[in-house]
Design a protein around this motif. Structure first.
Motif, short mmCIF file in Angstrom:
data_model
loop_
_atom_site.label_atom_id
_atom_site.label_comp_id
_atom_site.label_asym_id
_atom_site.label_seq_id
_atom_site.Cartn_x
_atom_site.Cartn_y
_atom_site.Cartn_z
N SER A 157 0.82 -1.22 0.00
CA SER A 157 0.00 0.00 0.00
C SER A 157 0.85 1.26 0.00
O SER A 157 0.51 2.25 -0.65
CB SER A 157 -0.94 0.00 1.21
N SER A 158 1.97 1.22 0.71
CA SER A 158 2.85 2.39 0.79
C SER A 158 3.82 2.50 -0.37
O SER A 158 4.45 3.54 -0.56
CB SER A 158 3.65 2.35 2.09
N GLY A 159 3.96 1.41 -1.10
CA GLY A 159 4.93 1.39 -2.20
C GLY A 159 6.32 1.00 -1.77
O GLY A 159 7.24 0.97 -2.58
N GLY A 160 6.49 0.67 -0.49
CA GLY A 160 7.83 0.40 0.02
C GLY A 160 8.38 -0.98 -0.28
O GLY A 160 9.58 -1.20 -0.21
N THR A 161 7.50 -1.92 -0.61
CA THR A 161 7.93 -3.29 -0.90
C THR A 161 7.28 -3.78 -2.17
O THR A 161 6.10 -3.51 -2.41
CB THR A 161 7.55 -4.22 0.27
N THR A 162 8.06 -4.50 -2.97
CA THR A 162 7.54 -5.06 -4.21
C THR A 162 7.94 -6.53 -4.31
O THR A 162 8.86 -7.00 -3.62
CB THR A 162 8.10 -4.31 -5.43
N ALA A 163 7.24 -7.24 -5.16
CA ALA A 163 7.55 -8.65 -5.43
C ALA A 163 7.28 -8.93 -6.89
O ALA A 163 6.37 -8.32 -7.49
CB ALA A 163 6.72 -9.56 -4.54
N TYR A 164 8.06 -9.86 -7.45
CA TYR A 164 7.95 -10.20 -8.87
C TYR A 164 8.04 -11.71 -9.08
O TYR A 164 8.73 -12.41 -8.32
CB TYR A 164 9.07 -9.53 -9.67
N VAL A 165 7.40 -12.17 -10.11
CA VAL A 165 7.62 -13.54 -10.54
C VAL A 165 9.04 -13.61 -11.11
O VAL A 165 9.54 -12.62 -11.68
CB VAL A 165 6.56 -13.96 -11.59
N PHE A 184 10.97 -5.92 -15.32
CA PHE A 184 9.73 -5.20 -15.02
C PHE A 184 9.87 -4.47 -13.69
O PHE A 184 10.54 -4.94 -12.77
CB PHE A 184 8.56 -6.17 -14.91
N THR A 185 9.18 -3.32 -13.60
CA THR A 185 9.15 -2.55 -12.36
C THR A 185 7.73 -2.08 -12.08
O THR A 185 7.12 -1.43 -12.95
CB THR A 185 10.08 -1.33 -12.44
N ILE A 186 7.22 -2.43 -10.91
CA ILE A 186 5.90 -1.96 -10.50
C ILE A 186 6.07 -0.74 -9.60
O ILE A 186 7.00 -0.68 -8.79
CB ILE A 186 5.11 -3.07 -9.77
#
Length: 123
Positions: free
Chosen positions: A53-61, A68-70
């Motif tokens: 929600s804060s954008g502080g953590t991301t995860a990818y396949v 790719f960058t979310i």
């Protein structure tokens, strides 16, 4: 009712880039995780990337890590997926999904889905 509207898909050559956008309605956007899934013809929908929600953590396949960058801009109720070094195997309909909690990566963690945007990568 939450609405998600994706844009930015299209046809691109292998090695090219696209940026997907997902505009969300509703006042709780900044309190939930957002994600991108994709579905190729004849295959099941698969997780691509998620962001807290804060954008502080991301995860990818694994197949898109490093390419790719979310990201998200909560002030605009928008989440993005920057896709670089695209490959033919990235061809799919890409769906934006709104989470039910601040973090999640599985389909059951998301309760609203966009209509999808087609991404086609030619070889």
């Amino acid at each position: 009712q939450v609405q998600l509207v994706e844009s930015g898909g299209g046809l691109v050559q292998a090695g090219g880039s696209l940026r997907l956008s997902c505009a969300a309605s509703g006042r709780t956007f900044s309190s939930v995780a957002m994600a991108w899934f994709r579905q190729a013809p004849g295959k099941e929908r698969e997780f691509v990337a998620a962001i807290t929600s804060s954008g502080g953590t991301t995860a990818y396949v694994d197949s898109v890590k490093g390419r790719f960058t979310i990201s998200r801009v909560n002030a605009k109720n928008t989440v993005y997926l920057q896709m670089n070094s695209l490959k033919p195997e990235d061809t799919a309909v890409y769906y934006c999904a709104r989470g039910t909690t601040p973090w999640g990566t599985g389909p059951r963690d998301f309760d609203s889905w966009g209509q999808g945007t087609q991404v086609t990568v030619s070889s």
